[in-house]
Write a protein that holds these residues in place. Structure first.
Motif, PDB file in Angstrom:
ATOM      1  N   HIS A 221       0.804  -1.221   0.000  1.00  0.00           N
ATOM      2  CA  HIS A 221       0.000   0.000   0.000  1.00  0.00           C
ATOM      3  C   HIS A 221       0.840   1.275   0.000  1.00  0.00           C
ATOM      4  N   GLY A 222       2.154   1.119  -0.056  1.00  0.00           N
ATOM      5  CA  GLY A 222       2.983   2.322  -0.143  1.00  0.00           C
ATOM      6  C   GLY A 222       4.257   2.190   0.659  1.00  0.00           C
ATOM      7  N   PRO A 223       5.224   3.066   0.383  1.00  0.00           N
ATOM      8  CA  PRO A 223       6.537   2.970   1.029  1.00  0.00           C
ATOM      9  C   PRO A 223       6.507   3.293   2.524  1.00  0.00           C
ATOM     10  N   VAL A 224       5.542   4.096   2.956  1.00  0.00           N
ATOM     11  CA  VAL A 224       5.413   4.415   4.386  1.00  0.00           C
ATOM     12  C   VAL A 224       3.948   4.248   4.760  1.00  0.00           C
ATOM     13  N   SER A 225       3.693   3.541   5.819  1.00  0.00           N
ATOM     14  CA  SER A 225       2.305   3.329   6.226  1.00  0.00           C
ATOM     15  C   SER A 225       1.657   4.645   6.643  1.00  0.00           C
ATOM     16  N   PRO A 226       0.356   4.761   6.419  1.00  0.00           N
ATOM     17  CA  PRO A 226      -0.347   5.990   6.835  1.00  0.00           C
ATOM     18  C   PRO A 226      -0.329   6.122   8.358  1.00  0.00           C
ATOM     19  N   THR A 227      -0.088   7.337   8.827  1.00  0.00           N
ATOM     20  CA  THR A 227       0.108   7.539  10.260  1.00  0.00           C
ATOM     21  C   THR A 227      -1.142   8.145  10.900  1.00  0.00           C
ATOM     22  N   PHE A 228      -2.122   7.292  11.106  1.00  0.00           N
ATOM     23  CA  PHE A 228      -3.313   7.718  11.837  1.00  0.00           C
ATOM     24  C   PHE A 228      -3.887   6.543  12.610  1.00  0.00           C
ATOM     25  N   SER A 229      -4.678   6.854  13.616  1.00  0.00           N
ATOM     26  CA  SER A 229      -5.412   5.844  14.368  1.00  0.00           C
ATOM     27  C   SER A 229      -6.812   5.715  13.793  1.00  0.00           C
ATOM     28  N   ARG A 230      -7.426   4.560  13.944  1.00  0.00           N
ATOM     29  CA  ARG A 230      -8.791   4.368  13.440  1.00  0.00           C
ATOM     30  C   ARG A 230      -9.806   5.227  14.175  1.00  0.00           C
ATOM     31  N   GLY A 231      -9.493   5.557  15.421  1.00  0.00           N
ATOM     32  CA  GLY A 231     -10.416   6.400  16.170  1.00  0.00           C
ATOM     33  C   GLY A 231      -9.735   6.947  17.401  1.00  0.00           C
ATOM     34  N   MET A 232     -10.362   7.956  17.986  1.00  0.00           N
ATOM     35  CA  MET A 232      -9.827   8.561  19.202  1.00  0.00           C
ATOM     36  C   MET A 232     -10.975   8.744  20.189  1.00  0.00           C
ATOM     37  N   ILE A 233     -10.781   8.230  21.403  1.00  0.00           N
ATOM     38  CA  ILE A 233     -11.713   8.582  22.478  1.00  0.00           C
ATOM     39  C   ILE A 233     -11.155   9.856  23.108  1.00  0.00           C
ATOM     40  N   ALA A 234     -11.883  10.941  22.945  1.00  0.00           N
ATOM     41  CA  ALA A 234     -11.430  12.238  23.441  1.00  0.00           C
ATOM     42  C   ALA A 234     -11.485  12.226  24.966  1.00  0.00           C
ATOM     43  N   PRO A 235     -10.800  13.176  25.612  1.00  0.00           N
ATOM     44  CA  PRO A 235     -10.795  13.199  27.079  1.00  0.00           C
ATOM     45  C   PRO A 235     -12.203  13.245  27.689  1.00  0.00           C
ATOM     46  N   ASP A 236     -13.180  13.821  26.997  1.00  0.00           N
ATOM     47  CA  ASP A 236     -14.539  13.882  27.551  1.00  0.00           C
ATOM     48  C   ASP A 236     -15.375  12.657  27.176  1.00  0.00           C
ATOM     49  N   GLY A 237     -14.779  11.671  26.506  1.00  0.00           N
ATOM     50  CA  GLY A 237     -15.505  10.454  26.155  1.00  0.00           C
ATOM     51  C   GLY A 237     -16.081  10.450  24.753  1.00  0.00           C
ATOM     52  N   ALA A 238     -16.054  11.593  24.068  1.00  0.00           N
ATOM     53  CA  ALA A 238     -16.514  11.618  22.673  1.00  0.00           C
ATOM     54  C   ALA A 238     -15.650  10.678  21.846  1.00  0.00           C
ATOM     55  N   VAL A 239     -16.266  10.029  20.863  1.00  0.00           N
ATOM     56  CA  VAL A 239     -15.527   9.125  19.986  1.00  0.00           C
ATOM     57  C   VAL A 239     -15.403   9.785  18.609  1.00  0.00           C
ATOM     58  N   LEU A 240     -14.172   9.958  18.173  1.00  0.00           N
ATOM     59  CA  LEU A 240     -13.892  10.601  16.893  1.00  0.00           C
ATOM     60  C   LEU A 240     -13.385   9.513  15.953  1.00  0.00           C
ATOM     61  N   VAL A 241     -14.222   9.121  14.994  1.00  0.00           N
ATOM     62  CA  VAL A 241     -13.908   8.000  14.110  1.00  0.00           C
ATOM     63  C   VAL A 241     -13.252   8.538  12.833  1.00  0.00           C
ATOM     64  N   SER A 242     -12.119   7.983  12.489  1.00  0.00           N
ATOM     65  CA  SER A 242     -11.399   8.374  11.272  1.00  0.00           C
ATOM     66  C   SER A 242     -12.228   8.085  10.026  1.00  0.00           C
ATOM     67  N   GLY A 243     -11.827   8.640   8.924  1.00  0.00           N
ATOM     68  CA  GLY A 243     -12.432   8.288   7.655  1.00  0.00           C
ATOM     69  C   GLY A 243     -12.421   6.777   7.507  1.00  0.00           C
ATOM     70  N   THR A 244     -13.601   6.219   7.242  1.00  0.00           N
ATOM     71  CA  THR A 244     -13.751   4.756   7.247  1.00  0.00           C
ATOM     72  C   THR A 244     -14.282   4.323   5.890  1.00  0.00           C
ATOM     73  N   ALA A 245     -13.657   3.293   5.335  1.00  0.00           N
ATOM     74  CA  ALA A 245     -14.034   2.842   3.999  1.00  0.00           C
ATOM     75  C   ALA A 245     -14.185   1.336   3.996  1.00  0.00           C
ATOM     76  N   SER A 246     -14.399   0.817   2.797  1.00  0.00           N
ATOM     77  CA  SER A 246     -14.666  -0.610   2.622  1.00  0.00           C
ATOM     78  C   SER A 246     -13.344  -1.383   2.570  1.00  0.00           C
ATOM     79  N   ILE A 247     -12.709  -1.474   3.734  1.00  0.00           N
ATOM     80  CA  ILE A 247     -11.444  -2.205   3.863  1.00  0.00           C
ATOM     81  C   ILE A 247     -11.607  -3.200   5.003  1.00  0.00           C
ATOM     82  N   VAL A 248     -11.265  -4.461   4.740  1.00  0.00           N
ATOM     83  CA  VAL A 248     -11.244  -5.470   5.809  1.00  0.00           C
ATOM     84  C   VAL A 248      -9.836  -6.047   5.828  1.00  0.00           C
ATOM     85  N   GLY A 249      -9.288  -6.222   7.035  1.00  0.00           N
ATOM     86  CA  GLY A 249      -7.860  -6.494   7.118  1.00  0.00           C
ATOM     87  C   GLY A 249      -7.153  -5.253   6.589  1.00  0.00           C
ATOM     88  N   HIS A 250      -6.408  -5.411   5.511  1.00  0.00           N
ATOM     89  CA  HIS A 250      -5.862  -4.233   4.835  1.00  0.00           C
ATOM     90  C   HIS A 250      -6.314  -4.173   3.383  1.00  0.00           C
TER      91      HIS A 250
END
Ligand code: 3EB
Length: 336
Positions: A221-250
């Protein structure tokens, strides 16, 4: 050089940092997708798509996104908790209250020689700013660039962006990668636009049990892997979900089938948010969805399905190219 060489301390399916304490008063996330007919007086930041930009915004920070909007509310409004300060430091425009900071960099990539160099320079500037601004913890980032699928193999612009981003981020922010979106515009602006939300206290990065972590994607998928997390639980408990697409496994699924890609994407979001609830307590009250589609004729089909799955979400629909050419759509989500 691989993403996991740069970020080799990152555990695979867990937080890289201390557990967030849910519902602490710091970093309260108040965000709405709404029209701008009456401008809110307590805005921290307004993010708006093409078409809304003619209006004057009195928000402390206004971010104009050069993506065509095909439905849904005109803007994303981040509300302030208390007094706001706004300013500029080098490439960075920002606004913050006592709890959250929103920052943006927008640069003509031609002034930096290449997209890769522009990404490295801007991410290095963001890293430096983040170290000094008092809000060191990146929660969520958005990256918008032209012609994301142009170029063959490792020369593809998305992959070049990933190389520059990883080099500019360096290990210091790699210990807690933010949730992210990276989308291509369908018109030429030459602009690399990056904006983000940061807090004084760390969130908890989460991964999707159905997907290989992006920072562990294999070489294909490229010379350097993308540097992001799938999601972040913010300090107040909010869930921030990254851009999500039709990918299973990789691996991308359902090439050419928008309907099936949407269903797979919704399964991925559900898996991620279920995983988040298991860590952090029951689901939040409100969902906010933003949809990126290559082909706007898909919007009615997607809107109908989302109305069914997330009746409260008032989705925003934007025309955009997804970072793998076989993917037709991507959905990001906030649970607040
Ligand atoms: C994926 O899951 C789809 O490079 O910041 C989604 C979210 C994607 C963020 C990024 C890329 C990014 O790999 C693409």
């Amino acid at each position: 050089m691989r993403g996991h060489d740069l970020f080799d301390e990152l555990p695979r399916t867990t937080s890289a940092c201390q557990e967030a304490a849910p519902d602490t008063p710091e970093a309260r996330i108040r965000v709405e997708y709404r029209d701008l007919d009456s401008l809110p007086t307590d805005a921290l930041c307004v993010v708006r798509g093409v078409g809304a930009a003619q209006q004057v915004s009195s928000a402390p920070l206004t971010i104009d996104v050069h993506l065509q909007r095909f439905g849904g509310p005109a803007a994303e409004v981040w509300y302030a908790n208390g007094p706001v300060r706004a300013g500029r430091a080098g490439f960075v425009r920002y606004a913050h209250d006592d709890e959250l900071l929103v920052g943006v960099v927008e640069e003509d990539e031609r002034a930096h020689g290449s997209l890769r160099q522009a990404a490295e320079t801007l991410y290095a500037a963001i890293r430096k700013f983040q170290q000094e601004c008092g809000f060191p913890h990146l929660l969520r980032m958005w990256n918008y660039l032209d012609a994301i699928n142009e170029g063959r193999g490792d020369a593809e612009r998305y992959r070049q962006f990933c190389v520059g981003r990883a080099l500019g981020m360096d290990k210091q922010v790699g210990r807690l990668l933010p949730a992210a979106t990276a989308i291509g515009r369908q018109q030429t602006t030459h602009q690399l636009q990056i904006f983000w939300v940061a807090a004084r206290t760390a969130g908890t990065a989460i991964e999707n049990p159905r997907q290989v972590s992006a920072y562990h994607y294999p070489r294909a998928h490229g010379p350097v892997s993308p540097t992001f997390s799938r999601g972040m639980i913010a300090p107040d408990g909010a869930v921030l979900v990254s851009g999500t697409a039709s990918i299973v496994g990789h691996v991308s699924q359902h090439e050419g089938d928008a309907h099936a890609q949407l269903e797979e994407t919704l399964r991925n979001i559900a898996a991620l948010t279920a995983h988040a609830s298991a860590r952090r307590g029951p689901a939040r009250q409100r969902n906010l969805l933003k949809v990126y589609v290559r082909d706007p004729t898909l919007v009615p089909m997607i809107a109908a399905r989302l109305q069914d799955a997330y009746p409260d979400a008032s989705p925003i629909f934007l025309a955009g190219d997804i970072c793998r050419r076989e993917l037709l759509l991507e959905v990001e989500c906030m649970q607040i």
